[in-house]
Each structure stands twice: as C-alpha cells, then as structure tokens.
Design an enzyme around this catalytic site. Sequence first.
Site, PDB file in Angstrom:
ATOM      1  N   HIS A  27      -6.038  -6.393  -1.998  1.00 41.96           N
ATOM      2  CA  HIS A  27      -4.961  -5.486  -1.598  1.00 41.96           C
ATOM      3  C   HIS A  27      -3.912  -6.193  -0.749  1.00 41.96           C
ATOM      4  CE1 HIS A  27      -3.509  -1.378  -0.754  1.00 41.96           C
ATOM      5  NE2 HIS A  27      -3.403  -1.706   0.526  1.00 41.96           N
ATOM      6  N   SER A  87       0.824  -1.201   0.000  1.00 39.93           N
ATOM      7  CA  SER A  87       0.000   0.000   0.000  1.00 39.93           C
ATOM      8  C   SER A  87       0.866   1.262   0.000  1.00 39.93           C
ATOM      9  CB  SER A  87      -0.948  -0.034   1.203  1.00 39.93           C
ATOM     10  OG  SER A  87      -1.957   0.927   1.087  1.00 39.93           O
ATOM     11  N   ASP A 119      -7.911  -5.762  -6.018  1.00 41.82           N
ATOM     12  CA  ASP A 119      -7.777  -4.499  -5.285  1.00 41.82           C
ATOM     13  C   ASP A 119      -8.266  -3.335  -6.137  1.00 41.82           C
ATOM     14  OD1 ASP A 119      -7.064  -2.607  -3.387  1.00 41.82           O
ATOM     15  OD2 ASP A 119      -4.959  -2.557  -3.984  1.00 41.82           O
TER      16      ASP A 119
END
Length: 505
Positions: free
Chosen positions: A482, A222, A425
């Site tokens: 994700h 991230s 994601d």
Amino acid sequence: MLKLAIWSAVIAVVALANIQHPFGTETVSGGPTWAHASKPEDLLVANVTALHLSSVTSTDNYTPLSHPRFPNHRVRIKSSDFCDPTVKVYTGYLDVDGGAKHLFFYFFESRRNPDMDDVMMWINGGPGCSSSMGLLMELGPCSIDMKNISSNGTIWNPYSWNKEANIFFLDQPVGVGFSYADYGETVETTEEAAKNVHAFITIFFETFKQFSGRPLHLSGESYGGRYLPVFASEIYDQNQLATAEGRPTLNLQSVLIGNGITDISTIYTGRYEIECGTAALDVPFQKISTCVRMKTALPRCLEVERKYCIDQFDAMNCDAAIGFCDSQLSTGYWASGRNVYDISKMCLGDSLCYLENGVIKEYLDLPSTRSLLGVETPRNFTPCSHSVSYNFHMHMDKWRSPTQYYIAGLLERGIRVLLYAGTYDWQCNWVQNKLWIEKLEWTGKEAYETAKWRDWTLDGEKVGETKTAGVLTFATVRGAGHMVPHDKPAEAQAMVSRWLLQKDL
C-alpha cells in the site's frame, strides 16, 4: 495580498523580531482579531505585501500571515531544525474559522534548487491518518530510526521526494495528527476539507512570492484517492474565478495518487482477485472454501452496491450493502492475520500492521520533538484518528460522491494525473484501480484502451508495468504494498522524478 502603505513596514517586521506579542491580542490586517487564547504563544506580526520564505528565521515564534480574501483563515509559520539539516525546514498551522481550528503542516525546501523547483503537497489517507506517517515512514527527508542508531531518533532518507521538489506535509482535516480544534469543531466531508486546503495554499503562495507561478502538484495515497481529486478540482475552479477577476492563480499541474480509493464499484472485485487469484501472489494463500464463499457472494454484493450506492445513493441502504459486502468478502482476510496493506506479510503491532507506527508515536510525543516542531495541541499524537474516520463514515463520504468524475473533469481540463499502485496491497489494490481506470468516462477513454502496456525500469531492472494516454498515466510497482515509497523507495523517487520532468516512466 495584504496592503502595505510604505516599505518601511518591512523594516519594522525585522525590528519586531525580538519583541513578544501575546497571541490573543494581535489583529492581523485584513482579518479579525484572533481573540481565542488556547495557548499564550508569542507571535510576530507580518502585515506585509510579500515576503521571502528565508525571512522567517525564528525557531521560537510564529510569523502569522493573513489574506483579505480569507478573513477567517490565517497561516502561522516558523523555522525549525527538524529532520533535514541540508535544507531549510518550516512548520506551522493554518488557523481557520476565526482561529477555532488549526491544521498542522511541515514544509521542506528542495535539496536541489528550492528557488526554481516545483512545489508538492503530500497527504495521507484514512480518513484521519497523519501525514507525519508519510513523512517519517515513506518519502520524507528523514525516516524514523527503527534500529536505535541515531542520536535524534531519525535517519537520513536519500530517496526523499524533496530531492527535486519543495514539499508540504499537511495534517488534515482538523483532528488529524497535530491538527486540533479549540471547541470540538470538526470537518466531516472531503468537499468541506477542500476549501481549507485551497485557502492554505493560496495564502502561502501569494505571501511568499518566490513561489508565484511555480508548478504545483498534489500527492497522496489511500483515501487520498478521494481527497486529492476534490482538492485539485476546488483549486482549478477557484482559479477560473480568480482569472475572471484578474487575481493571481495557482499553477496546478498534476495529481499523484498511490493505491487510492476513488471508484467504489471495483473495490470488492479487486480484493477477490488479490486474495483468491494470482494478481498478487503466484499461489493464492486463502482457503479454497473461503474463496468459494467470496465468489458466490460477489455478484450479489455488486448488485446491491450498484443499486443503493451508485445508481441512486441511499445512505441507509448503501450502508447496509457495504456491511453485507464486507461480511462476505472482507472477513476472511481480516481473520487471516495478514497485513491488509501488504499481502506478503503478517500484521505486526496494532491494527495499522507496522511496528514503525508505535515508534513514530513515541518520537512525536517527546517534549523535545513537540518543542522543535512548535506543536500546540495538548493531545498526544495519534497516527490515525478514529473519531475523524467515524465522522467521515457517518456522512458516507467515500460512497456519497463518485470521485472518479472529479478525475475525469481534471483530465478534460489538461491536469496530468498519475495513478500508481503497489501490487501486494489488498486494501486499495492495483486490480480495483486498473478496473475503474479502464471504464472511466472521458474523451481519452478510447486512446487509453488501445494504448499498450509496457514495462518500466530502474537501472535495467523491471519495476512494474505502465500505460499512458494523453495526461493520464497508470503504473504498477511490483513487490510493493500500500505504501510504495516505504517498500520501494528508490523506485518511488525515480517515478516522481520522471513525472516532474514530464518524462515517460
């Protein structure tokens, strides 16, 4: 290295094992007196040239480590019975700014061969999210118990990344997870945070000589796509200074980033393709009218983003540009109730969309857990700190600096980079990563363009697609969101194992 006149001092450290020293009164050689008294902890003093990590045996007292090149930093470490009974586990704090800020970390030895295996550091993103989430929800030696079947709140994870590597989990910057500041100090940019990370790793490696020269890998996800290229660049640049001065260096080998945010220019194009195209789902879920609005707004979004955030950064106008882009290209997804980290699921629990987050918070707030870890902050655990995120946003940290240039710089200097992405994601999706990698300016650009995509597999089953040129590899993980290790643990562990062995995926 801390200077020691005679080896008898080593014996003295052992002799001190049962003697208590008030935290606010000890002076560590090569550093200042740490006179703040945020908590009257009892500590051991280790003014030694080198230690073996196994010499840190106390589960109650911290052993402090300092370094003459970092007079305002100190590492405190203790043994712990947390999480993985098959390996030695340590927790501790990096004290910075003369002891005013404290960054919490976990360290797990490798399950295979801790005296030979590589060292890896993992950080979560946010900015402001704790690496405890990665530990207990994704790739750590134990996972939070969601079925209430264990006696201690966690269950064994056979796919932990410490299967073949020694691994740190670091809560950074200050204010994240169990990291805290005594007087409200903050860290508000990635470049500032990088200096603390370099100091932490240097003190650890130069004190525990068993890790000297050991290959080091920085990993995360991230906002790690912003953090890690800067952290790795700081380590590399400091290595050059160390070499020139005849000092030890850190053997930085690679960077691994999962579903990262690195080049801001492709975010919204990628989100449109995930939401309204077939890049994630065979049939788009979003309403046609919403997709038409998004398609219409996308060119204008990209135009103002490029003008005010990329070609020439203007904080006020860039912020306004991002506000426009989000209002036209993100609100449709936010209103759908779907998980922003996994388009195939609805959002559950709080805004982080996973029920595990609440259970992890409850577990880490237990007095017994905090005692086991040696937690000092009086604050309750927070999976993601809104104040840290806000401070980074106020500095426009994500938009101010073109982080992809750090990636290019690392590649040009032979640092291996693995960029992987789960295909479900939306937040930091595989399309936006694919697009920026393809236009990345580096000497391997043409080789990457001409390289062929190929499937990568595990036990004969397709996991995703991958492409490699020189020291750069990009890989997708089909059906993962994700947090790839959460959704595809066996596949993620296999990917890391092959990467550490420098094998093709």
